[in-house]
Design an enzyme around this catalytic site. Sequence first.
Site, PDB file in Angstrom:
ATOM      1  N   GLY A  30      -9.617 -24.064  17.563  1.00  0.00           N
ATOM      2  CA  GLY A  30     -10.742 -23.424  16.909  1.00  0.00           C
ATOM      3  C   GLY A  30     -10.338 -22.853  15.561  1.00  0.00           C
ATOM      4  O   GLY A  30      -9.192 -22.450  15.366  1.00  0.00           O
ATOM      5  N   HIS A  33      -8.759 -14.516  20.481  1.00  0.00           N
ATOM      6  CA  HIS A  33     -10.212 -14.532  20.304  1.00  0.00           C
ATOM      7  C   HIS A  33     -10.815 -13.203  20.734  1.00  0.00           C
ATOM      8  O   HIS A  33     -12.022 -13.088  20.929  1.00  0.00           O
ATOM      9  CB  HIS A  33     -10.845 -15.651  21.133  1.00  0.00           C
ATOM     10  CG  HIS A  33     -10.159 -16.964  20.986  1.00  0.00           C
ATOM     11  ND1 HIS A  33      -9.148 -17.363  21.836  1.00  0.00           N
ATOM     12  CD2 HIS A  33     -10.325 -17.957  20.088  1.00  0.00           C
ATOM     13  CE1 HIS A  33      -8.720 -18.563  21.448  1.00  0.00           C
ATOM     14  NE2 HIS A  33      -9.401 -18.941  20.406  1.00  0.00           N
ATOM     15  N   HIS A  58      -8.293 -18.784  12.901  1.00  0.00           N
ATOM     16  CA  HIS A  58      -6.907 -18.346  13.069  1.00  0.00           C
ATOM     17  C   HIS A  58      -6.072 -18.684  11.829  1.00  0.00           C
ATOM     18  O   HIS A  58      -4.850 -18.758  11.901  1.00  0.00           O
ATOM     19  CB  HIS A  58      -6.296 -19.005  14.303  1.00  0.00           C
ATOM     20  CG  HIS A  58      -7.094 -18.830  15.542  1.00  0.00           C
ATOM     21  ND1 HIS A  58      -7.385 -17.591  16.049  1.00  0.00           N
ATOM     22  CD2 HIS A  58      -7.706 -19.719  16.367  1.00  0.00           C
ATOM     23  CE1 HIS A  58      -8.129 -17.722  17.141  1.00  0.00           C
ATOM     24  NE2 HIS A  58      -8.346 -19.010  17.347  1.00  0.00           N
TER      25      HIS A  58
END
Lengths: 332, 332
Positions: free
Chosen positions: A53, A218, A56
């Site tokens: 995802g 997250h 980051h």
Amino acid sequence: MKKLINAPEAVLAEALSGIAAAHPGLKVDAENKVIARALGTKPGKVALVSGGGSGHEPLHGGFVGKGMLDAACPGEVFTSPVPGQMLAAAQAVDGGVGVLFIVKNYTGDVLNFQMAAELAAEEGITVETVLVDDDVAVQDSTWTAGRRGTGATVFVEKIAGALAEQGGSLTEVADMGKRVNAASRSFAVALTACTTPASGKPGFDLPEDEMEVGVGIHGEPGRRREKLRPAKEIVATALDAILADQPLVAGDETIVMVNGLGGTPLIELYVVFNEVAAALADKGVVVARSLVGNYVTSLDMEGVSLTVCKADADMLSLWDAPVNTPALRWGI
Amino acid sequence: MKKLINAPEAVLAEALSGIAAAHPGLKVDAENKVIARALGTKPGKVALVSGGGSGHEPLHGGFVGKGMLDAACPGEVFTSPVPGQMLAAAQAVDGGVGVLFIVKNYTGDVLNFQMAAELAAEEGITVETVLVDDDVAVQDSTWTAGRRGTGATVFVEKIAGALAEQGGSLTEVADMGKRVNAASRSFAVALTACTTPASGKPGFDLPEDEMEVGVGIHGEPGRRREKLRPAKEIVATALDAILADQPLVAGDETIVMVNGLGGTPLIELYVVFNEVAAALADKGVVVARSLVGNYVTSLDMEGVSLTVCKADADMLSLWDAPVNTPALRWGI
């Protein structure tokens, strides 16, 4: 929500366009959402592909370049990339001797990279996978069975990437990646929650005087909430968790990363690193190499993660090998 | 206040200790609070010294190393370093052919560096000074008569540093620093205020839907408050201000920095850079080199600054010259 964006749904595509404009050494496949080296893969070199995802940064796109990754597949913010994207990356960078997938241990990423490996095999591309699961905070978590993959990803990508550059075979490069993961442990603390562009509000509530101890990248829950404590005590907590899982003795050499989660000033990261260095020195453990900065972030989260890799001579030598990526660059 | 520190009054000393532990290429004089190259200055090389309040990391300590600064003098957070500290730095790094002070235009810094130059002259050290005043947002500000010095400092330190490394004389190096400053313009926007360790609360109030347009790196007021707007419009505002002051025409080459103020995720900085690159391309202006990341921060402030340098061939060549510092590293 205050963000420097145009629209939440456009963030990834526009950021990719910005990455392409900023880094002539990279090329971006906007349709497939793949960041790769502009020069491609030298035939006969094992190709490294990672992804996960977005949110980051600089992971993973900032680690594409000579001596590290061949390609990165960014998903939407905090969302796994899809198998087709990973397959496109593998096809784009395969140098004929196989592709190594470096996968952080989150259920979506694991499943999607697995499916991509099967699709790649059908196309005649040999794929090996290194699963990164270095976060000792919790055994299972919101999006993970088993330990979460965090900071050690940078170490795996750097060290395995260097071995691939030096001509290591797919098996050798994969084995080295697994060794680095097995030698690495991480632990993170959050002072604030992060806000995704899509949700527009903080992912969790954290009172003004508390911190989340053992947080995920997250914002997944950690071990407990605690009153905010001085940096020295926070470091002691993190190091205790890491060393309880992988004891270190006097004379052991380590690579240490003090990583900001996105919203923490660099001056604070140096205060934290100072405590880490002192605590390890007290035990006679050698900090042979180190990184201090934002490498695996959680958007705008304030907080820090600590990663310690018990490094052997091979790893240190590969760590020192030349690297030329947006986020790590030396020797070139 | 949530900070990864032990005590507000210990932040600078502990961060300096952390910098020393993290970067074997640097040495830190803890007593005088001077960060210098571990190897010292080669006799016959012009030495570059900069400094200013802490809280803007990696400025300036992160830019000490081959090809850039010889020493940095960090003051307390948002507080000028003192003349004795600057004198100690000049004495430590003078290679016998003079020292260049690179000074951001804030009243305290200017006065203290001036006094240090006089003290150094008494010790037989020739000092030249480059004053950086690139921020076009406001003419005078809270702590400044004339324009504030911000992002262009990185360009001055890199380009003048490269010329010094190549053997430029003190006059030549100072002149090049002045040329770079004269060719550079900056403009910043804040989405949130920053919090110093000492005060423990945000430096100003900013409603949830507003931004400070033209903010200074300590949170000094800008031109106006506005409703938060999309990145494309924010970039247009910043570029308009910059180009109104230094017009650029098709074919002009530039070095562009999209700089995070500390609390802004990197993915947003790439969204911003994408808009900057597109807007300059529309005018036929060439972005020859660029930086995207946190280089001149304001602690945990969310926001961005844009710096544009109209670069000639000399500047581009010196920009590309090898540099080996914690925050900028290439060619080595």
